[in-house]
Design a protein around this motif. Structure first.
Motif, short mmCIF file in Angstrom:
data_model
loop_
_atom_site.label_atom_id
_atom_site.label_comp_id
_atom_site.label_asym_id
_atom_site.label_seq_id
_atom_site.Cartn_x
_atom_site.Cartn_y
_atom_site.Cartn_z
N GLU A 39 93.35 -6.77 -96.74
CA GLU A 39 94.18 -7.91 -96.30
C GLU A 39 94.26 -7.94 -94.78
O GLU A 39 95.34 -8.11 -94.22
CB GLU A 39 95.59 -7.73 -96.88
N THR A 40 93.14 -7.74 -94.10
CA THR A 40 93.20 -7.58 -92.65
C THR A 40 91.81 -7.72 -92.03
O THR A 40 90.82 -7.40 -92.69
CB THR A 40 93.74 -6.16 -92.32
N PRO A 41 91.75 -8.17 -90.79
CA PRO A 41 90.46 -8.03 -90.09
C PRO A 41 90.19 -6.54 -89.82
O PRO A 41 91.15 -5.76 -89.79
CB PRO A 41 90.67 -8.76 -88.76
N VAL A 42 88.95 -6.17 -89.64
CA VAL A 42 88.67 -4.76 -89.28
C VAL A 42 87.68 -4.69 -88.11
O VAL A 42 86.72 -5.46 -88.06
CB VAL A 42 88.09 -3.94 -90.46
N HIS A 43 87.95 -3.77 -87.20
CA HIS A 43 87.06 -3.51 -86.07
C HIS A 43 86.56 -2.07 -86.25
O HIS A 43 87.32 -1.13 -86.00
CB HIS A 43 87.80 -3.65 -84.74
N LEU A 44 85.36 -1.93 -86.73
CA LEU A 44 84.87 -0.59 -87.07
C LEU A 44 84.26 0.11 -85.84
O LEU A 44 83.93 -0.56 -84.86
CB LEU A 44 83.86 -0.69 -88.22
N CYS A 45 84.14 1.42 -85.92
CA CYS A 45 83.71 2.17 -84.73
C CYS A 45 82.52 3.09 -85.04
O CYS A 45 82.40 4.15 -84.43
CB CYS A 45 84.87 2.96 -84.14
N ILE A 46 81.68 2.65 -85.98
CA ILE A 46 80.50 3.45 -86.30
C ILE A 46 79.64 3.61 -85.05
O ILE A 46 79.39 2.63 -84.33
CB ILE A 46 79.71 2.80 -87.46
N GLY A 47 79.24 4.83 -84.76
CA GLY A 47 78.46 5.13 -83.55
C GLY A 47 79.32 5.63 -82.40
O GLY A 47 78.82 6.25 -81.46
N GLN A 48 80.64 5.37 -82.46
CA GLN A 48 81.54 5.71 -81.36
C GLN A 48 82.40 6.94 -81.66
O GLN A 48 83.32 7.26 -80.92
CB GLN A 48 82.46 4.52 -81.05
#
Ligand code: TPP
Length: 315
Positions: A39-48
């Motif tokens: 129920e939310t936008p997501v800002h993923l950090c794969i690679g970081q």
């Protein structure tokens, strides 16, 4: 800078485990996201992943870490339990913000996560406030402002560095520089050199944000100095964003000059740990499997938890 930060098997295992937790949880979120259960936008950090783990290995639970919109990696690295993050993404009452906040608003006071801000640059002054509070009350925690390269374009960046430097506050400014502001490259959004600006006010260290050992070493020096009363510092970590700004899709890695082997912080640490004899291949495999089970359990917990009811909203 003298190279004095030591690292042992427990540190390496911790760094690898937390990076795997962040990576595998992010990959699972990316797979589930299109099914609309979150129920939310997501800002993923794969690679970081190297940046938050290298930092948080040196932080205590009472150190206050303030985040922006890309919260999952640093929040998990700081100690936010995965079930509480998953439940928050599912919008359930058992989430770290009781299901009201979503991905960009994670709170876990027990683990030094007092809040995060979806306003770019919004976390920067909050870390300074925590540092000021420590100084005024004699507390031994430090404040950490964690932000991206685009946040340094906001006026609050300069004001915060200026105030922290003038008052010699125990604050670490951590710039996780992935070179992007949404779809805009740094060359198009920023006319200044981040470290050059900060160096006018405080000591600056630069770490390789795709290398957990580099971040661990530089963050160790910074945290030790700040905790010892040396005043604020800025740690600049250049890293690579493998995902689109928001949502579950990857960038075109080749077009963004990302080599998923060479630039992968997990591959880099595993290779180093095995070559140096710190960890065996079987131990690395076991960590991966354990974390998959943790993720299964966290999702089951989220799915079984209730949604907030209207009467829970305090007026
Ligand atoms: C004050 C403000 N302006 C614009 C936005 C829209 N916005 C959300 S994230 C983002 C890019 C932020 O880039 P950066 O700070 O470098 O962090 P990253 O997303 O790269 O981790 C923008 C412009 C916002 N949330 N707040």
């Amino acid at each position: 800078m003298t190279r004095t930060t030591t690292i042992d098997r427990a540190d390496v295992t911790w760094l690898l485990r937390r990076m795997r937790l962040i990576r595998q949880a992010s990959e699972r979120i990316a797979r589930l996201y299109p099914t609309d259960v979150m129920e939310t936008p997501v800002h993923l950090c794969i690679g970081q992943e190297a940046v938050p783990v290298g930092l948080c290995r040196h932080l205590r639970d009472d150190d206050k870490l303030f985040l922006g919109h890309r919260t999952h990696g640093p929040a998990l690295a700081k100690g936010l339990p995965l079930p509480k993050l998953m439940a928050e993404l599912y919008g359930r009452t058992t989430g770290c913000s009781h299901g009201y906040g979503g991905s960009m608003h994670v709170i876990d006071l027990e683990h030094g996560l007092p809040g995060s801000s979806a306003i770019v640059g919004g976390s920067i002054a909050l870390g300074v406030g925590a540092g000021l509070a420590a100084k005024l009350t004699g507390a031994s925690w430090i404040g950490v402002s964690y932000f991206g390269d685009a946040a340094t374009n906001a006026g609050v960046f300069y004001e915060s560095l200026n105030f922290a430097a003038l008052r010699r506050l125990p604050v670490l400014f951590l710039c996780e520089d992935n070179g992007w502001s949404n779809v805009m490259p740094k060359s198009a959004h920023s006319a200044h050199d981040i470290t050059g600006v900060a160096e006018q006010m405080m000591p600056v260290l630069q770490a390789d944000g795709t290398d957990a050992l580099s971040v661990y070493e530089h963050a160790g020096h910074a945290v030790e100095r700040i905790r010892g009363g040396g005043g604020p510092m800025l740690l600049h970590c250049r890293t690579k964003r493998w995902m689109k700004h928001q949502g579950p899709e990857r960038c075109d890695l080749a077009a963004n000059h990302i080599d998923p082997e060479r630039d992968c912080p997990i591959v880099r640490l595993e290779t180093w740990a095995q070559r140096s004899g710190m960890l065996g291949a079987d131990e690395c495999t076991a960590i991966t499997a354990e974390i998959e089970r943790e993720i299964d359990a966290a999702i089951a917990f989220a799915e079984a938890s209730p949604f907030p009811q209207p009467e829970l909203v305090e007026v």
